[in-house]
Design an enzyme around this catalytic site. Sequence first.
Site, mmCIF file in Angstrom:
data_model
loop_
_atom_site.group_PDB
_atom_site.id
_atom_site.type_symbol
_atom_site.label_atom_id
_atom_site.label_comp_id
_atom_site.label_asym_id
_atom_site.label_seq_id
_atom_site.Cartn_x
_atom_site.Cartn_y
_atom_site.Cartn_z
ATOM 1 N N SER A 41 -7.529 38.035 -26.362
ATOM 2 C CA SER A 41 -6.703 38.040 -25.144
ATOM 3 C C SER A 41 -7.180 39.101 -24.154
ATOM 4 C CB SER A 41 -5.219 38.230 -25.482
ATOM 5 O OG SER A 41 -4.974 39.533 -25.956
ATOM 6 N N HIS A 42 -7.931 40.086 -24.624
ATOM 7 C CA HIS A 42 -8.449 41.134 -23.734
ATOM 8 C C HIS A 42 -9.954 41.306 -23.891
ATOM 9 C CE1 HIS A 42 -4.174 41.733 -23.417
ATOM 10 N NE2 HIS A 42 -4.419 42.324 -22.262
ATOM 11 N N GLU A 182 -2.018 36.530 -24.441
ATOM 12 C CA GLU A 182 -1.935 35.633 -25.609
ATOM 13 C C GLU A 182 -1.257 34.319 -25.194
ATOM 14 O OE1 GLU A 182 -3.044 34.520 -29.012
ATOM 15 O OE2 GLU A 182 -3.439 36.621 -28.536
#
Length: 332
Positions: A41-42, A182
């Site tokens: 997600s990052h 997410e």
Amino acid sequence: MTLDALRGLAREKLRAAGLADDHADAVAETMVAGERDGCASHGIYRLLVAASSVRAGVVVPDAVPVVSEPARALVRVDGKGGFAQLAFARGLPVLIDKARACGIAAMALNDVVHFAALWPEVEAIADAGLVALATTPSHAWVAPAGGTRPVFGTNPIAFGWPRPGKPPFVFDFATSAVARGEIELHRRAGRPVPDDWGYDADGRATTDAEAVLAGAMRTFGGHKGSSLATMVELLAGPLIGDMTSRESLAADAGRGGSPIGGELIVAIDPAGFLGDAVAAHLARAEALFAAIEAQGARLPSARRYAARSRSLADGVQIPAALHADILKIGCE
Ligand code: NDP
Ligand code: PYC
């Protein structure tokens, strides 16, 4: 892809999106670290997010951060509207020197655009032998416990603790049930989300990722996450003269960019309280970690460090659809 190839692609695409070289390098490093450590997600997905923030005019692509020292134990970095990574890199050596000199020091990043995880920052400070705490508000996406309309950001809290001869103990999580990134990945993949992640725009629990993104996310741990999210708003908002998540979203004015505002980072030198007894007391911390692991529980970051080892050896796999979208950056 090898990590070097991924780094090259990230730098190229960030430059193509319009970022100055020093920003492109600092931002690419954070995204590659995220992908390397299995934080999808990052990770490299954030290239799409960063490019869209530049396109929307939310970020100043060639901002020159200005470092100042408002007090003996305080550092301020005015990011001048650029991404947070370069501002952090400019302030970090000053923060470390001050923490060693004073026992404790705090750094405020002001007027930065934030799309990233905080663990790379607390890990860097813990790698220098210091205890670290970092936090930042985001955009008002999260409802307070007992409500259904957004007030808070996803407001992460990250902590780092140095470990002799080992990578630091680090945790880093959103005070929302889950990071917004997410939910965005679920939307991209067309997957439903658990029904306790958020509400639709009418305040009803939903498993539709798109509806949660348009409605409100939930805090983790009910009223406890709600209070922690409030603390983050206060510490990295009014306390350092920067925006709350509500103000950040208002400043975005519908452009859909990453959050704008501040970040607070605290560094503590264990030698400040402990002097020559540092080693003995860090050993007691190791006994605590061992007691956690002895039950079969894992330490936060253990998964990340294992993913890092694998990625350093084998490289990483990027989903084909994401890779195709990344290749389009700068060609629009
Ligand atoms: P998670 O709920 O996945 O929690 C992540 C943390 O918990 C990690 O330190 C992780 O370690 C640890 N952890 C997870 N499972 C376990 C377990 N079973 N036992 C022990 N530790 C565990 O993350 P979030 O979705 O809340 O946040 C993800 C990222 O999003 C964070 O890095 C955060 O900084 C970022 N974020 C950034 C924002 C911003 O404004 N800049 C806003 C919100 C989030 P490990 O990594 O080893 O699994
Ligand atoms: O995933 O919630 C998130 C987030 C906000 C800003 C950066 N990441």
